[in-house]
Motif scaffolding. Sequence first.
Motif, PDB file in Angstrom:
ATOM      1  N   PHE A  34     -24.403  -3.672   4.262  1.00 43.17           N
ATOM      2  CA  PHE A  34     -23.073  -4.278   4.379  1.00 43.17           C
ATOM      3  C   PHE A  34     -22.785  -5.192   3.190  1.00 43.17           C
ATOM      4  CE2 PHE A  34     -19.585  -6.671   6.282  1.00 43.17           C
ATOM      5  CZ  PHE A  34     -18.875  -5.632   6.871  1.00 43.17           C
ATOM      6  N   ALA A  35     -23.844  -5.699   2.591  1.00 39.83           N
ATOM      7  CA  ALA A  35     -23.648  -6.523   1.396  1.00 39.83           C
ATOM      8  C   ALA A  35     -22.994  -5.716   0.280  1.00 39.83           C
ATOM      9  CB  ALA A  35     -24.986  -7.085   0.930  1.00 39.83           C
ATOM     10  N   ASP A  36     -23.243  -4.384   0.276  1.00 43.62           N
ATOM     11  CA  ASP A  36     -22.598  -3.528  -0.723  1.00 43.62           C
ATOM     12  C   ASP A  36     -21.083  -3.588  -0.584  1.00 43.62           C
ATOM     13  OD1 ASP A  36     -25.095  -2.773  -1.595  1.00 43.62           O
ATOM     14  OD2 ASP A  36     -25.178  -1.005  -0.291  1.00 43.62           O
ATOM     15  N   PHE A  37     -20.607  -3.600   0.660  1.00 42.64           N
ATOM     16  CA  PHE A  37     -19.158  -3.641   0.895  1.00 42.64           C
ATOM     17  C   PHE A  37     -18.581  -4.967   0.415  1.00 42.64           C
ATOM     18  CE2 PHE A  37     -15.639  -4.833   3.805  1.00 42.64           C
ATOM     19  CZ  PHE A  37     -14.699  -3.929   3.333  1.00 42.64           C
ATOM     20  N   ARG A  38     -19.289  -6.051   0.732  1.00 36.08           N
ATOM     21  CA  ARG A  38     -18.776  -7.357   0.306  1.00 36.08           C
ATOM     22  C   ARG A  38     -18.767  -7.466  -1.220  1.00 36.08           C
ATOM     23  NH1 ARG A  38     -21.464 -10.778   5.155  1.00 36.08           N
ATOM     24  NH2 ARG A  38     -19.606 -10.854   6.465  1.00 36.08           N
ATOM     25  N   ALA A  39     -19.795  -6.913  -1.845  1.00 28.37           N
ATOM     26  CA  ALA A  39     -19.821  -6.913  -3.311  1.00 28.37           C
ATOM     27  C   ALA A  39     -18.684  -6.061  -3.868  1.00 28.37           C
ATOM     28  CB  ALA A  39     -21.172  -6.399  -3.807  1.00 28.37           C
ATOM     29  N   PHE A  40     -18.433  -4.932  -3.214  1.00 32.68           N
ATOM     30  CA  PHE A  40     -17.342  -4.050  -3.642  1.00 32.68           C
ATOM     31  C   PHE A  40     -15.999  -4.772  -3.567  1.00 32.68           C
ATOM     32  CE2 PHE A  40     -13.906  -1.281  -2.212  1.00 32.68           C
ATOM     33  CZ  PHE A  40     -13.827  -0.370  -3.261  1.00 32.68           C
ATOM     34  N   VAL A  41     -15.741  -5.457  -2.446  1.00 31.86           N
ATOM     35  CA  VAL A  41     -14.467  -6.154  -2.271  1.00 31.86           C
ATOM     36  C   VAL A  41     -14.308  -7.251  -3.316  1.00 31.86           C
ATOM     37  CG1 VAL A  41     -13.136  -7.617  -0.710  1.00 31.86           C
ATOM     38  CG2 VAL A  41     -14.323  -5.614   0.182  1.00 31.86           C
ATOM     39  N   SER A  42     -15.393  -7.969  -3.587  1.00 34.96           N
ATOM     40  CA  SER A  42     -15.312  -9.065  -4.564  1.00 34.96           C
ATOM     41  C   SER A  42     -15.034  -8.550  -5.969  1.00 34.96           C
ATOM     42  CB  SER A  42     -16.607  -9.879  -4.548  1.00 34.96           C
ATOM     43  OG  SER A  42     -17.710  -9.084  -4.979  1.00 34.96           O
ATOM     44  N   GLU A  43     -15.394  -7.287  -6.241  1.00 33.87           N
ATOM     45  CA  GLU A  43     -15.189  -6.715  -7.572  1.00 33.87           C
ATOM     46  C   GLU A  43     -13.822  -6.048  -7.722  1.00 33.87           C
ATOM     47  OE1 GLU A  43     -18.438  -4.082  -8.171  1.00 33.87           O
ATOM     48  OE2 GLU A  43     -19.962  -5.671  -8.231  1.00 33.87           O
ATOM     49  N   LEU A  44     -13.074  -5.910  -6.634  1.00 37.15           N
ATOM     50  CA  LEU A  44     -11.741  -5.324  -6.743  1.00 37.15           C
ATOM     51  C   LEU A  44     -10.833  -6.240  -7.546  1.00 37.15           C
ATOM     52  CD1 LEU A  44     -11.051  -3.929  -3.136  1.00 37.15           C
ATOM     53  CD2 LEU A  44     -11.352  -2.588  -5.225  1.00 37.15           C
ATOM     54  N   SER A  45     -10.117  -5.675  -8.480  1.00 29.69           N
ATOM     55  CA  SER A  45      -9.206  -6.478  -9.289  1.00 29.69           C
ATOM     56  C   SER A  45      -7.906  -6.718  -8.539  1.00 29.69           C
ATOM     57  CB  SER A  45      -8.912  -5.769 -10.610  1.00 29.69           C
ATOM     58  OG  SER A  45      -8.174  -4.569 -10.370  1.00 29.69           O
ATOM     59  N   ALA A  46      -7.205  -7.754  -8.942  1.00 32.28           N
ATOM     60  CA  ALA A  46      -5.905  -8.046  -8.328  1.00 32.28           C
ATOM     61  C   ALA A  46      -4.941  -6.888  -8.552  1.00 32.28           C
ATOM     62  CB  ALA A  46      -5.338  -9.343  -8.912  1.00 32.28           C
ATOM     63  N   GLN A  47      -5.070  -6.228  -9.710  1.00 29.63           N
ATOM     64  CA  GLN A  47      -4.196  -5.096 -10.002  1.00 29.63           C
ATOM     65  C   GLN A  47      -4.446  -3.946  -9.033  1.00 29.63           C
ATOM     66  OE1 GLN A  47      -4.630  -3.604 -13.966  1.00 29.63           O
ATOM     67  NE2 GLN A  47      -2.941  -2.138 -13.793  1.00 29.63           N
ATOM     68  N   GLN A  48      -5.731  -3.674  -8.739  1.00 30.89           N
ATOM     69  CA  GLN A  48      -6.059  -2.613  -7.779  1.00 30.89           C
ATOM     70  C   GLN A  48      -5.484  -2.914  -6.391  1.00 30.89           C
ATOM     71  OE1 GLN A  48     -10.446  -2.526  -8.693  1.00 30.89           O
ATOM     72  NE2 GLN A  48     -10.185  -0.342  -8.220  1.00 30.89           N
ATOM     73  N   ILE A  49      -5.695  -4.137  -5.940  1.00 30.05           N
ATOM     74  CA  ILE A  49      -5.219  -4.518  -4.608  1.00 30.05           C
ATOM     75  C   ILE A  49      -3.696  -4.432  -4.545  1.00 30.05           C
ATOM     76  CG2 ILE A  49      -5.085  -6.400  -2.931  1.00 30.05           C
ATOM     77  CD1 ILE A  49      -7.810  -7.348  -3.968  1.00 30.05           C
ATOM     78  N   ALA A  50      -3.027  -4.938  -5.585  1.00 32.48           N
ATOM     79  CA  ALA A  50      -1.563  -4.909  -5.601  1.00 32.48           C
ATOM     80  C   ALA A  50      -1.042  -3.475  -5.602  1.00 32.48           C
ATOM     81  CB  ALA A  50      -1.044  -5.665  -6.818  1.00 32.48           C
ATOM     82  N   PHE A  51      -1.688  -2.610  -6.388  1.00 35.18           N
ATOM     83  CA  PHE A  51      -1.224  -1.220  -6.458  1.00 35.18           C
ATOM     84  C   PHE A  51      -1.478  -0.495  -5.132  1.00 35.18           C
ATOM     85  CE2 PHE A  51      -0.949   3.167  -7.925  1.00 35.18           C
ATOM     86  CZ  PHE A  51       0.124   3.092  -8.798  1.00 35.18           C
ATOM     87  N   ALA A  52      -2.616  -0.785  -4.480  1.00 35.92           N
ATOM     88  CA  ALA A  52      -2.899  -0.172  -3.177  1.00 35.92           C
ATOM     89  C   ALA A  52      -1.885  -0.609  -2.132  1.00 35.92           C
ATOM     90  CB  ALA A  52      -4.317  -0.530  -2.721  1.00 35.92           C
ATOM     91  N   ILE A  53      -1.542  -1.903  -2.151  1.00 34.45           N
ATOM     92  CA  ILE A  53      -0.534  -2.403  -1.205  1.00 34.45           C
ATOM     93  C   ILE A  53       0.827  -1.765  -1.493  1.00 34.45           C
ATOM     94  CG2 ILE A  53       0.746  -4.463  -0.488  1.00 34.45           C
ATOM     95  CD1 ILE A  53      -1.821  -6.063  -0.938  1.00 34.45           C
ATOM     96  N   ALA A  54       1.167  -1.635  -2.795  1.00 30.41           N
ATOM     97  CA  ALA A  54       2.448  -1.019  -3.164  1.00 30.41           C
ATOM     98  C   ALA A  54       2.512   0.437  -2.703  1.00 30.41           C
ATOM     99  CB  ALA A  54       2.658  -1.113  -4.672  1.00 30.41           C
ATOM    100  N   ALA A  55       1.405   1.171  -2.868  1.00 30.36           N
ATOM    101  CA  ALA A  55       1.381   2.569  -2.422  1.00 30.36           C
ATOM    102  C   ALA A  55       1.473   2.659  -0.907  1.00 30.36           C
ATOM    103  CB  ALA A  55       0.098   3.247  -2.916  1.00 30.36           C
ATOM    104  N   THR A  56       0.859   1.701  -0.214  1.00 29.29           N
ATOM    105  CA  THR A  56       0.966   1.671   1.253  1.00 29.29           C
ATOM    106  C   THR A  56       2.403   1.417   1.680  1.00 29.29           C
ATOM    107  OG1 THR A  56      -1.310   0.866   1.463  1.00 29.29           O
ATOM    108  CG2 THR A  56       0.160   0.519   3.347  1.00 29.29           C
ATOM    109  N   LEU A  57       3.056   0.451   1.021  1.00 25.02           N
ATOM    110  CA  LEU A  57       4.468   0.176   1.329  1.00 25.02           C
ATOM    111  C   LEU A  57       5.328   1.412   1.074  1.00 25.02           C
ATOM    112  CD1 LEU A  57       4.899  -3.426  -0.150  1.00 25.02           C
ATOM    113  CD2 LEU A  57       4.927  -2.770   2.261  1.00 25.02           C
ATOM    114  N   ALA A  58       5.058   2.098  -0.033  1.00 21.47           N
ATOM    115  CA  ALA A  58       5.816   3.320  -0.340  1.00 21.47           C
ATOM    116  C   ALA A  58       5.586   4.383   0.726  1.00 21.47           C
ATOM    117  CB  ALA A  58       5.422   3.851  -1.716  1.00 21.47           C
ATOM    118  N   GLY A  59       4.320   4.491   1.192  1.00 25.17           N
ATOM    119  CA  GLY A  59       4.020   5.466   2.239  1.00 25.17           C
ATOM    120  C   GLY A  59       4.760   5.171   3.526  1.00 25.17           C
ATOM    121  N   TYR A  60       4.798   3.897   3.906  1.00 24.21           N
ATOM    122  CA  TYR A  60       5.511   3.548   5.136  1.00 24.21           C
ATOM    123  C   TYR A  60       7.023   3.657   4.962  1.00 24.21           C
ATOM    124  CZ  TYR A  60       1.465   2.292   7.912  1.00 24.21           C
ATOM    125  OH  TYR A  60       0.316   2.363   8.663  1.00 24.21           O
TER     126      TYR A  60
END
Length: 859
Positions: A38-64
């Motif tokens: 599970f530490a792998d997941f936490r490390a993965f989340v901490s390494e996500l860039s703000a740009q990645q998170i913003a783009f994922a949220i934008a694509a989710t909004l577009a999908g909905y």
Amino acid sequence: MSEGRFKIWLHRLLPIVIIVVFCAALWALHRELTQFKFADFRAFVSELSAQQIAFAIAATLAGYCALIAYDLFALRYVGTKLAAWRIALTAFVGYAFSMNIGHSTLSGGAVRMRLYTGWGVEAADVARIVGFNFVIGTTGQLLAAGLLFLFAPIAVPASVPLPWGSLRPLGIVLLVVVGLFFLLMFRRKAPLRFRDWQLPLPPFRLALPAAITSAVDWGLSGVVLFTLLPDSVEIGFFQLLCTVMLAHFVALLSMVPGGLGVFETVVIHLLPESASKPDVLSALLAFRAVYYLTPFLIAVTLLGAYETGLKRHRLSSLAGRVNAWILPLVPHILSVATFAAGAILLLSGATPGIRERMLLLGDWIPLPVIELSHLLGSIVGVSLLLLAGALRRRIDAAFVAVVTLLVVGIAASLFKGLDYEEAVILSLVLFAIAPCRKRFHRKASLFSMRFTGGWWLSIALVVGAITWIGFIAYERVHYHEGLWTHFGFHGDASRFLRASAGIAVVLSAFAIWQLLRPGSRTPPALGGPEELANARSIIEASGDTTACLAFLGDKRFLFSESGRSFLMFGIRKRTWISMGDPVGDPSESEDLIWNFREQCDAAGARPAFYEVKASTAHIYAGLGMTLYKLGEEARINLRQFSLEGSARSRLRQTVKKMERENTVSFEIVPAERYHELRDEYRAISDDWLGSKGAGEKSFSLGSFRDDYLRHFDFACIRTNGKLVAFANVWRGAGMGEVSIDLMRHAPDAPNGVMEYLFIQFMLWGKSEGYDWFSLGMSPLAGLENHALAPLWHRIGAQVFSHGEHFYNFKGLRAYKEKFSPEWEPRYLACPGTASLPAVLLDATALIGGGLKSAIRKSR
């Protein structure tokens, strides 16, 4: 095996099949991810860039937004106009629920029924909207899959049993299917039919852009996952979309809610072997959080805010009546949200805390508080899973307990590891539940309810899955007995073991209580003199004349705790059938109905409610019962009734002819004279039964019994001083309604004598100050027979139209129609379609005095 029994077994086995599929997916994931921590997941989340998170949220909004467009097209399809924000709110909440709960036409359809009807959309139009969305969503998925499989196919692993090494042939097949479907929509206007199943086809001008929008939506879900994948996973964009689309197909076929576990297993299995599986699973978990869980929590909050708004804004009377059917959905939704909150707490307790937060927490909070908070959080989580079932049953104590536990859970989340994310989620659930206090008003004990097998399976599924996750998270920790007694700021594995033990203790204690608590399978005895005496005072204060059926002596009674209300029911084999709605204080009706349902569950019986009114149908829907229209009751407004005017010319002719040809008189004979005239009544009754070749009925109809008839006045017709017709009189309290029940006439009575009795009785009722006269129910009347009508309606309408050989359905309706009544629907409520044949047979047997007798009497 008969088709009915096959459906029953299919209904019972389906949850087991879903759990087997889910467990198989978990097993496959476990094999693929033996090195995952599970530490792998936490490390993965901490390494996500703000740009990645913003783009994922934008694509989710577009999908909905694309999903919301489905409803925009659907409302154009049904020809209904509605404010854009209302469509957006309904579509968003509906899709958020259907994507997480599964069974989209039921979960998302129920949300749409709740919201759209509250804004004035007809229920039939909502059903068409749901059907349109299903057709277009499926078509769009096939279109997107066909294009991806054809132009960006992925290699099919040898372990997948497909006849091709590529998905390109399957893509061609899917595109051909879509093309044929579009051709059908372009050329055919009538619905597609197969046996009793039919599919209304939307117009081509709406279907094409809607299907393209649907295909874009399916593709956007792949965009979200592609955005979250780390650079170490080398895969092309379209190849990933192809993989995601195939995973969506398998997840839908599995019927597991949200495709949980199944979707992840397929994606991991299809990605290149060079891809780091822990990284892929971490991306999939993040995808779940962004695309599924976050919109679901927002949807729960919006629905709770909507319910709060209902207190400030009164809906129109029409919307209010329709909402009465749908309001019971709110406790179901909040029950699901509570269940999800409990699962989140359990998941948090099964996974390691974030090291930096634990170090910060250790500077301020003593270790015993952290240890206690962790254990308490897990116990609160499993308690929420259990209480969600009580919340669904609207028990007031469950509301208080859930609100309290959510507050405790929020505190435990912060004190055990500064888990502010789950504290926010629990706060959102608390915010959604708190304004809905009035929805939970049943005064029942939390320990009195019995859990269904499906609810136990759901709890076992969640607890088992989270325990499995915990063992994966700590699989590198060597087990030894000292783990149980090890306490430390970084003793996550020890806390997990103690929390698991606490969960096991709570579940075991509750299960043992359920098994050992008293529960009688012996049906209650028929109502005796004491019960009838108690019921009499309630009947005399009731405005419902059908309450007089309690005097037949063929029913059992269930009284409310206050003694101001009762429910009467009959038993045949495993079916307990309530005759009508509860009698007495309307505020106690829902509690009585739930109490009856729970007594049936405790006795292993099948509950049913016969001839219930539309005004209470929402209560039965809230129990999870299915309502089937039995027919319509004819009610005549006595304040407006007269023999004047051209519309009443036929009735005037009946009166004039009877009085011209006979020395006829009408009178109301008081109940005190029953034994004086009993022999005359009996003689007419026996002759009438003999001429009809029929026997006495019961349960929903009166019969010639002294203990029954002695309670009532009689409406009598005499010709030349001789009694030729009679009917016993039912009086409602408050001069609201009057009716007649047992109607008999002598074989030599003048033609039209019963119609004359009805006319004179209505004139008498009007002179006495009564408001309504009930002519009784016309079976199978008013059932719809069109493409969108339910199957039961279409069958009933056919029987009504062509079943004259068995019963004079149309003739009875036409006879009552001459009095210009107002028709009110009456329903049968029972557990579902599979139980309908058995319930109808048992109701028929109760009414006819046994099934063989009922068949003989109906000839």
